[in-house]
Enzyme design. Sequence first.
Site, short mmCIF file in Angstrom:
data_model
loop_
_atom_site.label_atom_id
_atom_site.label_comp_id
_atom_site.label_asym_id
_atom_site.label_seq_id
_atom_site.Cartn_x
_atom_site.Cartn_y
_atom_site.Cartn_z
N GLY A 15 32.56 24.73 -0.48
CA GLY A 15 31.98 25.16 0.78
C GLY A 15 31.48 26.59 0.78
CD GLU A 55 33.76 14.29 -1.10
OE1 GLU A 55 34.85 14.87 -0.95
OE2 GLU A 55 33.64 13.19 -1.68
CG LEU A 56 30.10 21.07 0.60
CD1 LEU A 56 28.65 21.49 0.40
CD2 LEU A 56 30.72 21.79 1.79
CG ASP A 57 30.20 22.66 -2.91
OD1 ASP A 57 29.02 22.65 -3.30
OD2 ASP A 57 30.64 23.49 -2.09
CB SER A 58 32.59 16.22 -4.13
OG SER A 58 33.34 16.98 -3.21
#
Length: 328
Positions: free
Chosen positions: A245, A270-273
């Site tokens: 994030g 999915e954020l930063d995944s």
Amino acid sequence: MIRRVSTTSCLSATAFRSFTKWSFKSSQFHGESLDSSVSPLLIPGFHVFHCPDVVGIVAKLSDCIAAKGGNILGYDVFVPENKNVFYSRSEFIFDPVKWPRRQMDEDFQTIAQKFSALSSVVRVPSLDPKYKIALLLSKQDHCLVEMLHKWQDGKLPVDITCVISNHERAPNTHVMRFLQRHGISYHYLPTTDQNKIEEEILELVKGTDFLVLARYMQLLSGNFLKGYGKDVINIHHGLLPSFKGRNPVKQAFDAGVKLIGATTHFVTEELDSGPIIEQMVERVSHRDNLRSFVQKSEDLEKKCLMKAIKSYCELRVLPYGTQRTVVF
């Protein structure tokens, strides 16, 4: 464990097939990227292969190259434990007169059909068009500047079609002058929480082979990723999966870490995944302040992103399951 063997000529495939994970490099090249200066008649090529694991894959692939007068200089194989799956990447040199480019595709496609391959990709850098990419960024432009300079020096094997940003830049800045000098278009598309301008971005990136988020601080929606339908590579200024994030450097500083890092990964909903391609780290200590954390992070980001893009263009990166990658 990967078993590493040295050879100076074409594979003796049956001798190596008993190893589930192995690789070899010609001692002449010491594992470096292939160079067409090896011979005025021979040029380098890469091939990656992904299929169910059975006996005879390596033998068939190496025999195909040898039958056309090619010479394998490097071969990497990965077979995960307890999984019936096979990954390989070969580097070879060949005479394009004896083995025409179109025939090469047909020959490898025949093998792909025989082994029900999930992926079989060939690339000949000196004959194939360069990958076309678009760069997206926000306010911070250190990664963009690094990429532009490497591209100008011929060290980034891509064609940059355009740069897209949600931050406006004055026309007399170094970045804008560079882009204008090289004929690379710059598109300022301001975003809001309610409008991410994704349709406009999709229109601009038509015809590209993949996208690079060089510190683009906007979350791309699932609809955008599906609409684009190709790989999107992001640089995250933190050592994932920790510090996801916003402001990961500040998160790391507040946590008192002793290693600071940068991560290049594929973008997912999915954020930063997304699956990780490359990571780099540097030591920090109690003597570092937030400013030195940021400086070290930016240096890592530039190197990490460049290495990941180079690996991607050289067919070194393969998906492994849903959350992992094989990087040869």
